[in-house]
Design a protein around this motif. Structure first.
Motif, PDB file in Angstrom:
ATOM      1  N   LEU A 129       0.844  -1.190   0.000  1.00 41.18           N
ATOM      2  CA  LEU A 129       0.000   0.000   0.000  1.00 41.18           C
ATOM      3  C   LEU A 129       0.882   1.243   0.000  1.00 41.18           C
ATOM      4  CD1 LEU A 129      -2.358  -1.176   2.895  1.00 41.18           C
ATOM      5  CD2 LEU A 129      -2.823  -1.349   0.442  1.00 41.18           C
ATOM      6  N   PRO A 130       0.653   2.188  -0.892  1.00 38.08           N
ATOM      7  CA  PRO A 130       1.449   3.420  -0.867  1.00 38.08           C
ATOM      8  C   PRO A 130       1.155   4.224   0.394  1.00 38.08           C
ATOM      9  CG  PRO A 130      -0.336   3.589  -2.469  1.00 38.08           C
ATOM     10  CD  PRO A 130      -0.333   2.178  -1.991  1.00 38.08           C
ATOM     11  N   HIS A 131       2.190   4.654   1.069  1.00 37.17           N
ATOM     12  CA  HIS A 131       2.074   5.453   2.301  1.00 37.17           C
ATOM     13  C   HIS A 131       2.829   6.758   2.047  1.00 37.17           C
ATOM     14  CE1 HIS A 131       2.872   6.723   6.462  1.00 37.17           C
ATOM     15  NE2 HIS A 131       1.854   5.953   6.818  1.00 37.17           N
ATOM     16  N   PRO A 132       2.412   7.851   2.666  1.00 33.41           N
ATOM     17  CA  PRO A 132       3.100   9.129   2.418  1.00 33.41           C
ATOM     18  C   PRO A 132       4.608   9.087   2.637  1.00 33.41           C
ATOM     19  CG  PRO A 132       1.030   9.533   3.555  1.00 33.41           C
ATOM     20  CD  PRO A 132       1.206   8.040   3.509  1.00 33.41           C
ATOM     21  N   THR A 135       6.136   2.529   2.149  1.00 36.81           N
ATOM     22  CA  THR A 135       5.222   1.484   1.701  1.00 36.81           C
ATOM     23  C   THR A 135       4.727   0.711   2.915  1.00 36.81           C
ATOM     24  OG1 THR A 135       6.473   1.262  -0.360  1.00 36.81           O
ATOM     25  CG2 THR A 135       4.953  -0.520   0.188  1.00 36.81           C
ATOM     26  N   THR A 156      -0.893  -3.155  10.600  1.00 41.76           N
ATOM     27  CA  THR A 156      -0.275  -2.467   9.469  1.00 41.76           C
ATOM     28  C   THR A 156       1.177  -2.160   9.796  1.00 41.76           C
ATOM     29  OG1 THR A 156      -2.407  -1.475   8.896  1.00 41.76           O
ATOM     30  CG2 THR A 156      -0.433  -0.490   7.915  1.00 41.76           C
ATOM     31  N   ARG A 163       9.235   8.812  -0.469  1.00 42.83           N
ATOM     32  CA  ARG A 163       7.985   9.487  -0.134  1.00 42.83           C
ATOM     33  C   ARG A 163       7.022   9.445  -1.319  1.00 42.83           C
ATOM     34  NH1 ARG A 163       7.894  12.554   4.502  1.00 42.83           N
ATOM     35  NH2 ARG A 163       9.883  12.609   5.639  1.00 42.83           N
ATOM     36  N   ASN A 164       5.742   9.361  -0.987  1.00 46.35           N
ATOM     37  CA  ASN A 164       4.678   9.331  -1.990  1.00 46.35           C
ATOM     38  C   ASN A 164       3.776  10.544  -1.769  1.00 46.35           C
ATOM     39  OD1 ASN A 164       5.297   6.628  -3.160  1.00 46.35           O
ATOM     40  ND2 ASN A 164       4.811   5.950  -1.087  1.00 46.35           N
ATOM     41  N   ASP A 166       1.482  11.921  -3.349  1.00 50.29           N
ATOM     42  CA  ASP A 166       0.076  11.802  -3.734  1.00 50.29           C
ATOM     43  C   ASP A 166      -0.690  10.793  -2.882  1.00 50.29           C
ATOM     44  OD1 ASP A 166       0.474  13.631  -5.798  1.00 50.29           O
ATOM     45  OD2 ASP A 166       1.071  12.055  -7.211  1.00 50.29           O
ATOM     46  N   ALA A 167       0.006  10.074  -2.025  1.00 55.65           N
ATOM     47  CA  ALA A 167      -0.657   9.065  -1.196  1.00 55.65           C
ATOM     48  C   ALA A 167      -1.375   9.725  -0.022  1.00 55.65           C
ATOM     49  CB  ALA A 167       0.364   8.052  -0.685  1.00 55.65           C
ATOM     50  N   THR A 168      -2.549   9.233   0.285  1.00 54.24           N
ATOM     51  CA  THR A 168      -3.295   9.692   1.455  1.00 54.24           C
ATOM     52  C   THR A 168      -3.395   8.538   2.445  1.00 54.24           C
ATOM     53  OG1 THR A 168      -5.414   9.101   0.434  1.00 54.24           O
ATOM     54  CG2 THR A 168      -4.611  11.350   0.101  1.00 54.24           C
ATOM     55  N   TRP A 169      -3.515   8.898   3.720  1.00 56.79           N
ATOM     56  CA  TRP A 169      -3.600   7.875   4.765  1.00 56.79           C
ATOM     57  C   TRP A 169      -4.619   8.346   5.793  1.00 56.79           C
ATOM     58  CZ3 TRP A 169      -1.529   3.297   3.998  1.00 56.79           C
ATOM     59  CH2 TRP A 169      -1.530   2.371   5.051  1.00 56.79           C
TER      60      TRP A 169
END
Length: 291
Positions: A129-132, A135, A156, A163-164, A166-169
């Motif tokens: 899962l992409p994480h800000p 991963t 989790t 860093r991502n 565009d990733a939201t968490w």
């Protein structure tokens, strides 16, 4: 997903297998080398486990739960922990286990589990899962008794890295100011919890072993902090309950931590938190909701 793999390796041998992929040269050997391109999930299981009173009582006392004929709501995690280590150390899992951080945990208890029940435990992992800040992977554990699902959890784990942006968490848990008891945590808490849980990760044992892995001191197990918070709420929890927590800053040992809780705005359960005593440092956010 293929049939679950049976896990029998535990304790020191399991920790050694988890550490080997991080060792230069050794980590490239067949059977140890990680499949860095793996995106499919897999599952592992353990031999059936009968809930033993002595083990449950040791766990309950250490975490602050009352001794009863049923297990504390967090206790089944003890049965799942060897499966988590097996997943993270499996060559099919694309990242080395050492350096993974347990950032969130959700438990759903469908009914209390009694002393003497025989349980089947399976853990599955899905796609990354992409994480800000890297991963993440969600490890889903199912505990059943005589074919009935009685307990489930999602743990989790995060590997910090690229860093991502565009990733939201999701960040839905509420910070509750300290209002309840203060817990004084001794330096040997990690070793005492390891003796009960079997989780001998060096970051929890001594300052020396923790420093070898980049920590200034050894830290409390995150699942102990969750259990201790729930023990403070134990007489207010429903038999069927979901409990979500996010682990924030590590709890260095020894230390004192302050608990806070209040009824949820919707009237269904409680929001709670754990802070360093006399500080704004936040260690844990959590909530309970009746199912």
């Amino acid at each position: 997903m293929t049939e679950p793999t049976l896990v029998t390796r535990t304790g020191v041998s399991a920790l050694l297998r988890a550490a080997l992929p991080s060792v230069p040269v050794v980590g490239a050997l067949p059977g140890i080398r990680k499949d860095r391109d793996a995106t499919d999930g897999f599952a592992v299981t353990r031999p059936s486990a009968t809930v033993e009173r002595e083990q449950v009582e040791r766990y309950a006392v250490l975490c602050g739960f009352p001794v009863k004929d049923t297990v504390p709501v967090t206790y089944p995690h003890m049965l799942a922990a060897p499966l988590h280590l097996a997943v993270l150390s499996d060559p099919r899992f694309p990242s080395a286990a050492m350096g993974m951080v347990h950032v969130e945990n959700s438990i759903s208890q469908h009914r209390p589990i009694a002393i003497g029940e025989t349980l089947e435990v399976t853990t599955a992992v899905g796609a990354p899962l992409p994480h800000p800040v890297g991963t993440a992977w969600a490890l889903t554990t199912t505990v059943s008794a005589a074919g009935e699902t009685v307990w489930e959890s999602v743990s989790t784990y995060l590997r910090r890295g690229r860093r991502n942006p565009d990733a939201t968490w999701p960040d839905e848990l509420v910070d509750v100011p300290p209002s309840g008891p203060v817990f004084a945590l001794r330096s040997d808490l990690g070793r005492r919890y390891a003796a009960v849980s079997g989780d001998y990760n060096p970051i929890h044992l001594t300052t020396l072993s923790a420093k070898a892995l980049g920590f200034p001191r050894h830290i409390a197990h995150g699942m102990w902090t969750k259990a201790r918070c729930l023990a403070a709420l134990e007489n207010r929890l429903s038999d069927a309950v979901r409990i979500d927590v996010a682990f924030k800053k590590p709890v260095f040992l020894p230390s004192s931590v302050a608990f806070g809780s209040r009824p949820a705005q919707d009237g269904n359960g409680y929001d709670f938190s754990l802070h360093r005593r006399g500080s704004d440092t936040l260690h844990l956010l959590g909530r309970t909701r009746a199912l």
